[in-house]
Each structure stands twice: as C-alpha cells, then as structure tokens.
Design a protein around this motif. Structure first.
Motif, PDB file in Angstrom:
ATOM      1  N   SER A 199      24.579  81.484  67.422  1.00 13.59           N
ATOM      2  CA  SER A 199      23.675  80.347  67.295  1.00 13.59           C
ATOM      3  C   SER A 199      23.454  79.626  68.619  1.00 13.59           C
ATOM      4  O   SER A 199      22.654  78.701  68.692  1.00 13.59           O
ATOM      5  N   ASP A 247      22.441  79.598  72.792  1.00 11.29           N
ATOM      6  CA  ASP A 247      21.738  80.303  73.852  1.00 11.29           C
ATOM      7  C   ASP A 247      22.752  80.692  74.934  1.00 11.29           C
ATOM      8  O   ASP A 247      23.911  80.263  74.884  1.00 11.29           O
ATOM      9  N   ARG A 259      24.433  70.625  73.420  1.00 10.55           N
ATOM     10  CA  ARG A 259      23.959  71.516  72.349  1.00 10.55           C
ATOM     11  C   ARG A 259      25.143  72.127  71.594  1.00 10.55           C
ATOM     12  O   ARG A 259      25.122  72.233  70.371  1.00 10.55           O
ATOM     13  N   SER A 274      19.008  87.713  66.937  1.00  6.72           N
ATOM     14  CA  SER A 274      18.334  87.092  68.083  1.00  6.72           C
ATOM     15  C   SER A 274      17.597  85.809  67.698  1.00  6.72           C
ATOM     16  O   SER A 274      17.298  85.000  68.564  1.00  6.72           O
ATOM     17  N   VAL A 275      17.348  85.600  66.408  1.00  6.72           N
ATOM     18  CA  VAL A 275      16.672  84.366  65.981  1.00  6.72           C
ATOM     19  C   VAL A 275      17.665  83.250  65.672  1.00  6.72           C
ATOM     20  O   VAL A 275      17.266  82.123  65.412  1.00  6.72           O
ATOM     21  N   TRP A 276      18.961  83.546  65.712  1.00 12.20           N
ATOM     22  CA  TRP A 276      19.969  82.542  65.362  1.00 12.20           C
ATOM     23  C   TRP A 276      19.915  81.289  66.225  1.00 12.20           C
ATOM     24  O   TRP A 276      20.034  80.183  65.696  1.00 12.20           O
ATOM     25  N   PRO A 277      19.766  81.386  67.569  1.00 13.72           N
ATOM     26  CA  PRO A 277      19.699  80.148  68.350  1.00 13.72           C
ATOM     27  C   PRO A 277      18.554  79.226  67.906  1.00 13.72           C
ATOM     28  O   PRO A 277      18.721  78.003  67.828  1.00 13.72           O
ATOM     29  N   ALA A 278      17.410  79.805  67.591  1.00 11.20           N
ATOM     30  CA  ALA A 278      16.279  78.974  67.152  1.00 11.20           C
ATOM     31  C   ALA A 278      16.577  78.336  65.785  1.00 11.20           C
ATOM     32  O   ALA A 278      16.229  77.172  65.544  1.00 11.20           O
ATOM     33  N   LEU A 279      17.194  79.092  64.896  1.00 10.22           N
ATOM     34  CA  LEU A 279      17.548  78.537  63.579  1.00 10.22           C
ATOM     35  C   LEU A 279      18.583  77.422  63.710  1.00 10.22           C
ATOM     36  O   LEU A 279      18.496  76.404  63.027  1.00 10.22           O
ATOM     37  N   ALA A 285      19.005  75.511  66.330  1.00 12.84           N
ATOM     38  CA  ALA A 285      18.312  74.354  66.925  1.00 12.84           C
ATOM     39  C   ALA A 285      17.509  73.625  65.854  1.00 12.84           C
ATOM     40  O   ALA A 285      17.468  72.388  65.835  1.00 12.84           O
ATOM     41  N   ARG A 286      16.870  74.362  64.959  1.00 11.77           N
ATOM     42  CA  ARG A 286      16.106  73.726  63.884  1.00 11.77           C
ATOM     43  C   ARG A 286      17.028  72.948  62.944  1.00 11.77           C
ATOM     44  O   ARG A 286      16.711  71.850  62.528  1.00 11.77           O
TER      45      ARG A 286
END
Length: 167
Positions: free
Chosen positions: A21, A23, A131, A157-162, A164-165
C-alpha cells in the motif's frame, strides 16, 4: 522489528498489505522507521524486557475465561468453576505486572517511537513518513480497500492508490 533467540538475532517482518500500500518512498520511510528501532536503543527490545513484553500478554490470554461446551457434568462444572477463580486471581497478578512494566517503560518507548519516526523522515522524507503514519493509523480502512481489490483480483500495483483513497 525485533530480536529473537539466545543469540539476539535481529528480525524485521513486514506484512504484504502494508508494503504493497506504500509508494517506493513510503517503503524507504517504513524501513527507516523499523530499522530505527534497532539503532536508537528501544528499551522494549533489550534482552531482559523483550521476553517479558511477549510473555505477559500470552499468559493473560491463557488465563482469560473461555466458553465451555455447556454439556458437562457436575464434577466438570465444579472443576471449571475452581479453575476460573484461580485463573482470575493469577490473571490479576499478571495484569498488575504488565501495567507496571508499561508504566516503567512508557517514556522510553515513546522516545524510541519518536526517534524511529525521525529516522523515517530522514531517510524517506517528511512527506513519505507522514504517509506511512497515515496508513498505519488508518490500517483497518486501508485493509478494507485492499481486501476489496483482492476479491476483484486487481493487481497489487493499484494498492498504493487504494490506500491513498482510504486515507
């Protein structure tokens, strides 16, 4: 981060959801924080205190009451009742010891966390350290998002964006 065994081998264990999660800069900050516990003299990780920190909660859990099956005879019921009384007294003694340990080490533990946070900010940057702290503070919200993504079979690869959301 901790030490294990007689030889006091240093071990760092990171969970995949936390790691995934963050970056890359957040990962550097996380490693800086955890490794900072080794270099800053964290009192909770010394030869004498670490075993106590891990043993007392385990003993309290062992002495906590559990649910019986409900289909026991009078001898089993009486034995269970005696055990619950003895366990309650022992649990009280262990809890007093645990709270005393926490009280004696609270300031040093807080100092160790501050120094580890400072190390995270030094190696990863202030924004990345913040963060990491946000993700750690809101771990349940982040885990809910990651579990949903896992059920949808989304790439890690989408975990950091999730994360952050969720934060």
């Amino acid at each position: 981060a901790g030490t294990v065994g007689i030889s006091r081998r240093r071990v760092l264990t990171l969970g995949l959801p936390l790691w995934g999660s963050l970056d890359p800069q957040g990962r550097v900050a996380l490693l800086g924080h955890e490794l900072g516990h080794f270099v800053n003299g964290d009192v909770r990780r010394t030869l004498l205190t670490q075993p106590v920190y891990t043993t007392l909660p385990a003993v309290m859990h062992f002495l906590s009451p559990s649910r019986g099956s409900g289909s026991e005879g009078i001898v089993s019921w009486l034995g269970g009742w005696v055990w619950r009384v003895v366990a309650a007294a022992l649990r009280w003694v262990v809890q007093v010891a645990w709270l005393t340990l926490l009280r004696l080490t609270q300031r040093d533990a807080q100092r160790a966390e501050y120094l580890a946070d400072s190390m995270a900010a030094t190696v990863g940057g202030s924004d990345a350290a913040l963060r990491v702290l946000d993700v750690l503070q809101l771990d349940e919200a982040v885990l809910v998002e990651l579990r949903r993504a896992a059920r949808r079979k989304e790439a890690a690869s989408v975990w950091p964006a999730l994360a952050a959301r969720a934060v």
